[in-house]
Design a protein around this motif. Structure first.
Motif, PDB file in Angstrom:
ATOM      1  N   UNK A   1      -5.021   7.976   4.336  1.00 38.39           N
ATOM      2  CA  UNK A   1      -5.609   6.895   3.541  1.00 38.39           C
ATOM      3  C   UNK A   1      -4.493   5.976   3.062  1.00 38.39           C
ATOM      4  N   UNK A   2      -4.880   4.794   2.611  1.00 34.93           N
ATOM      5  CA  UNK A   2      -3.913   3.814   2.105  1.00 34.93           C
ATOM      6  C   UNK A   2      -4.343   3.401   0.707  1.00 34.93           C
ATOM      7  N   UNK A   3      -3.529   3.763  -0.282  1.00 31.37           N
ATOM      8  CA  UNK A   3      -3.804   3.397  -1.674  1.00 31.37           C
ATOM      9  C   UNK A   3      -3.221   2.015  -1.951  1.00 31.37           C
ATOM     10  N   UNK A   4      -3.933   1.201  -2.693  1.00 31.70           N
ATOM     11  CA  UNK A   4      -3.431  -0.126  -3.031  1.00 31.70           C
ATOM     12  C   UNK A   4      -2.215  -0.019  -3.940  1.00 31.70           C
ATOM     13  N   UNK A   5      -1.217  -0.865  -3.649  1.00 34.25           N
ATOM     14  CA  UNK A   5      -0.013  -0.879  -4.462  1.00 34.25           C
ATOM     15  C   UNK A   5       0.979   0.198  -4.052  1.00 34.25           C
ATOM     16  N   UNK A   6       2.168   0.120  -4.605  1.00 33.87           N
ATOM     17  CA  UNK A   6       3.207   1.114  -4.348  1.00 33.87           C
ATOM     18  C   UNK A   6       3.201   2.131  -5.489  1.00 33.87           C
TER      19      UNK A   6
ATOM     20  N   UNK B   1      -8.078   3.923   6.182  1.00 34.66           N
ATOM     21  CA  UNK B   1      -9.167   3.890   5.191  1.00 34.66           C
ATOM     22  C   UNK B   1      -8.620   3.714   3.782  1.00 34.66           C
ATOM     23  N   UNK B   2      -9.431   3.124   2.923  1.00 36.83           N
ATOM     24  CA  UNK B   2      -9.008   2.869   1.550  1.00 36.83           C
ATOM     25  C   UNK B   2      -8.843   4.144   0.748  1.00 36.83           C
ATOM     26  N   UNK B   3      -8.345   3.978  -0.466  1.00 44.45           N
ATOM     27  CA  UNK B   3      -7.986   5.142  -1.270  1.00 44.45           C
ATOM     28  C   UNK B   3      -9.052   5.617  -2.224  1.00 44.45           C
ATOM     29  N   UNK B   4     -10.280   5.099  -2.130  1.00 47.47           N
ATOM     30  CA  UNK B   4     -11.312   5.530  -3.072  1.00 47.47           C
ATOM     31  C   UNK B   4     -11.738   6.974  -2.824  1.00 47.47           C
ATOM     32  N   UNK B   5     -11.820   7.357  -1.554  1.00 48.32           N
ATOM     33  CA  UNK B   5     -12.195   8.734  -1.241  1.00 48.32           C
ATOM     34  C   UNK B   5     -10.969   9.538  -0.859  1.00 48.32           C
ATOM     35  N   UNK B   6     -11.198  10.475   0.050  1.00 50.91           N
ATOM     36  CA  UNK B   6     -10.094  11.305   0.523  1.00 50.91           C
ATOM     37  C   UNK B   6      -9.528  10.804   1.848  1.00 50.91           C
TER      38      UNK B   6
ATOM     39  N   UNK C   1       0.853  -1.193   0.000  1.00 46.72           N
ATOM     40  CA  UNK C   1       0.000   0.000   0.000  1.00 46.72           C
ATOM     41  C   UNK C   1       0.888   1.241   0.000  1.00 46.72           C
ATOM     42  N   UNK C   2       0.293   2.335  -0.406  1.00 49.35           N
ATOM     43  CA  UNK C   2       0.956   3.637  -0.318  1.00 49.35           C
ATOM     44  C   UNK C   2       0.171   4.490   0.670  1.00 49.35           C
ATOM     45  N   UNK C   3       0.827   4.863   1.768  1.00 45.72           N
ATOM     46  CA  UNK C   3       0.172   5.667   2.796  1.00 45.72           C
ATOM     47  C   UNK C   3       0.260   7.132   2.389  1.00 45.72           C
ATOM     48  N   UNK C   4      -0.898   7.791   2.365  1.00 48.66           N
ATOM     49  CA  UNK C   4      -0.970   9.192   1.941  1.00 48.66           C
ATOM     50  C   UNK C   4      -1.442  10.034   3.119  1.00 48.66           C
ATOM     51  N   UNK C   5      -0.678  11.085   3.430  1.00 47.22           N
ATOM     52  CA  UNK C   5      -1.020  12.005   4.518  1.00 47.22           C
ATOM     53  C   UNK C   5      -1.155  13.403   3.927  1.00 47.22           C
ATOM     54  N   UNK C   6      -2.289  14.050   4.207  1.00 47.42           N
ATOM     55  CA  UNK C   6      -2.507  15.395   3.664  1.00 47.42           C
ATOM     56  C   UNK C   6      -2.078  16.453   4.678  1.00 47.42           C
TER      57      UNK C   6
ATOM     58  N   UNK D   1       2.791  14.154   2.754  1.00 48.64           N
ATOM     59  CA  UNK D   1       3.810  13.136   2.503  1.00 48.64           C
ATOM     60  C   UNK D   1       3.131  11.841   2.095  1.00 48.64           C
ATOM     61  N   UNK D   2       3.884  10.994   1.418  1.00 48.77           N
ATOM     62  CA  UNK D   2       3.411   9.668   1.010  1.00 48.77           C
ATOM     63  C   UNK D   2       4.591   8.712   1.055  1.00 48.77           C
ATOM     64  N   UNK D   3       4.334   7.486   1.471  1.00 43.75           N
ATOM     65  CA  UNK D   3       5.414   6.501   1.556  1.00 43.75           C
ATOM     66  C   UNK D   3       4.835   5.103   1.366  1.00 43.75           C
ATOM     67  N   UNK D   4       5.708   4.181   1.000  1.00 38.26           N
ATOM     68  CA  UNK D   4       5.298   2.804   0.739  1.00 38.26           C
ATOM     69  C   UNK D   4       5.292   1.998   2.036  1.00 38.26           C
ATOM     70  N   UNK D   5       4.356   1.046   2.114  1.00 39.21           N
ATOM     71  CA  UNK D   5       4.255   0.181   3.295  1.00 39.21           C
ATOM     72  C   UNK D   5       3.575  -1.119   2.892  1.00 39.21           C
ATOM     73  N   UNK D   6       3.465  -2.011   3.856  1.00 38.56           N
ATOM     74  CA  UNK D   6       2.695  -3.246   3.704  1.00 38.56           C
ATOM     75  C   UNK D   6       1.529  -3.201   4.691  1.00 38.56           C
ATOM     76  N   UNK D   7       0.474  -3.920   4.375  1.00 34.91           N
ATOM     77  CA  UNK D   7      -0.693  -3.905   5.272  1.00 34.91           C
ATOM     78  C   UNK D   7      -0.365  -4.483   6.648  1.00 34.91           C
TER      79      UNK D   7
END
Length: 363
Positions: A255-260, A305-310, A244-249, A277-283
């Protein structure tokens, strides 16, 4: 636990991808119960697989024991295990006394009838004459031999075939036996020591019948020491490992986007917000969030939360004060050390393991 319900529950967990170490479950039961668990690969630790099943299914059930009882059937009370056992023994004593009194009443009623029968046998000819000739034979017999109403009624209801010498012998034998039993019960009711001795004998009899060495009492399962496994390994075993890619606004939405992801320009945010910031991680990773209040918060990457929304504001996920903001966030590395520095230039080094928080309040 019902086998069918257990298999159904495990199948549901497999469909929900909550048992990543398990490939399949099969029911191969015939006369005996045989449930086959198929691991994902040969490298799966059986102990960790079973621990994950224990935690998520009814293979292991835990429940609190609150011994809030009515002491002596009347007084509400919270008892210890010793207190409960004492109450049980007192209950057994009460049952013994009530049972003995009930039996004593039965014996006394039967002895009354038998005494009437014996009087009838001693005066059999006169009894027959009274029954044949008197209009009120019951009242006459009661007056003649001082019989009770029950005795006279029993004599009148006696069958003719009972008027045998052998029957008289049986009645005397029963009368003598009940007389002895009556004395024993009266002695029991008059002695606390006899009562506790009887209870001891009853409990011993139960143990002989249902003890651990008997067919009825032997355990169907065995006691054993709980296996020792790393709690982190068990927690990871219950999470499907995915990138996952962790996204912080800037405004603290996570949120956590699927994949790197490598291209962050396609990320969208709420109006007035942007990427911090955004960084790669595993679930299976833990994400550490450091705030301006000097606190670390720990969030499982699988809980983001998943990456479909914000995403969601961090204050929904952890108990962060409104006047605090996110300084940085990163994947936890238990072997790493952190250098923390304040605005006035003071700082210190801390092992990263020591800043991991197990509660929403942070550390």
């Amino acid at each position: 636990i019902q086998k069918a319900r257990l298999i159904e529950k495990i199948a549901e967990l497999l469909m929900a991808r909550k048992l990543p170490l398990l490939e399949d479950i099969r029911d191969e039961s015939a006369e005996d119960v045989r449930v086959v668990l198929v691991p994902k690969s040969r490298s799966v630790d059986p102990g960790i697989l079973m621990e994950s099943l224990f935690k998520l299914t009814e293979l292991e059930s835990r429940f609190p024991l609150n011994m809030n009882v009515l002491s002596r059937g009347k007084i509400p009370n919270v008892l210890s295990l010793k207190g409960v056992l004492k109450e049980w023994l007192e209950h057994r004593r009460e049952v013994l006394i009530r049972r003995s009194r009930h039996r004593l009443g039965e014996i006394e009623r039967r002895l009354e009838i038998l005494a009437g029968y014996l009087i009838a046998y001693l005066n059999i000819d006169e009894v027959i004459r009274i029954i044949r000739e008197e209009d009120e034979p019951k009242q006459v017999m009661m007056a003649r031999w001082s019989l009770t109403d029950n005795q006279a009624e029993a004599i009148l209801n006696m069958r003719l075939r009972a008027l045998r010498k052998l029957e008289e012998f049986e009645i005397r034998k029963e009368f003598d036996g009940l007389t002895i039993e009556k004395k024993q019960i009266e002695a029991l009711l008059a002695s606390d020591a006899r009562q506790w001795s009887t209870i001891k004998w009853e409990v011993s009899s139960i143990r002989e019948k249902f003890g651990p060495e008997t067919e009825l009492g032997k355990r169907r399962t065995q006691f054993a020491d709980a296996p020792e496994h790393d709690l982190t390994d068990i927690a990871h075993a219950m999470i499907e490992r995915e990138p996952v890619t962790v996204v912080v606004s800037e405004k603290g939405w996570l949120r956590a986007m699927k994949g790197h992801l490598t291209d962050h320009s396609l990320l969208t945010f709420k109006e007035g917000d942007s990427l911090k910031l955004a960084f790669h991680a595993q679930t299976t990773d833990k994400v550490l969030v450091f705030t301006t209040g000097g606190k670390f918060y720990t969030i499982g990457a699988d809980r983001l939360p998943g990456g479909r929304g914000h995403g969601e504001p961090i204050r929904i996920i952890v108990d962060m004060d409104n006047d605090q903001d996110i300084v940085t966030a990163f994947v936890h590395d238990p072997k790493r050390k952190l250098l923390l520095v304040s605005h006035d230039g003071n700082g210190f080094i801390v092992p990263e393991e020591e800043v991991v928080a197990n509660t929403r309040k942070g550390k």
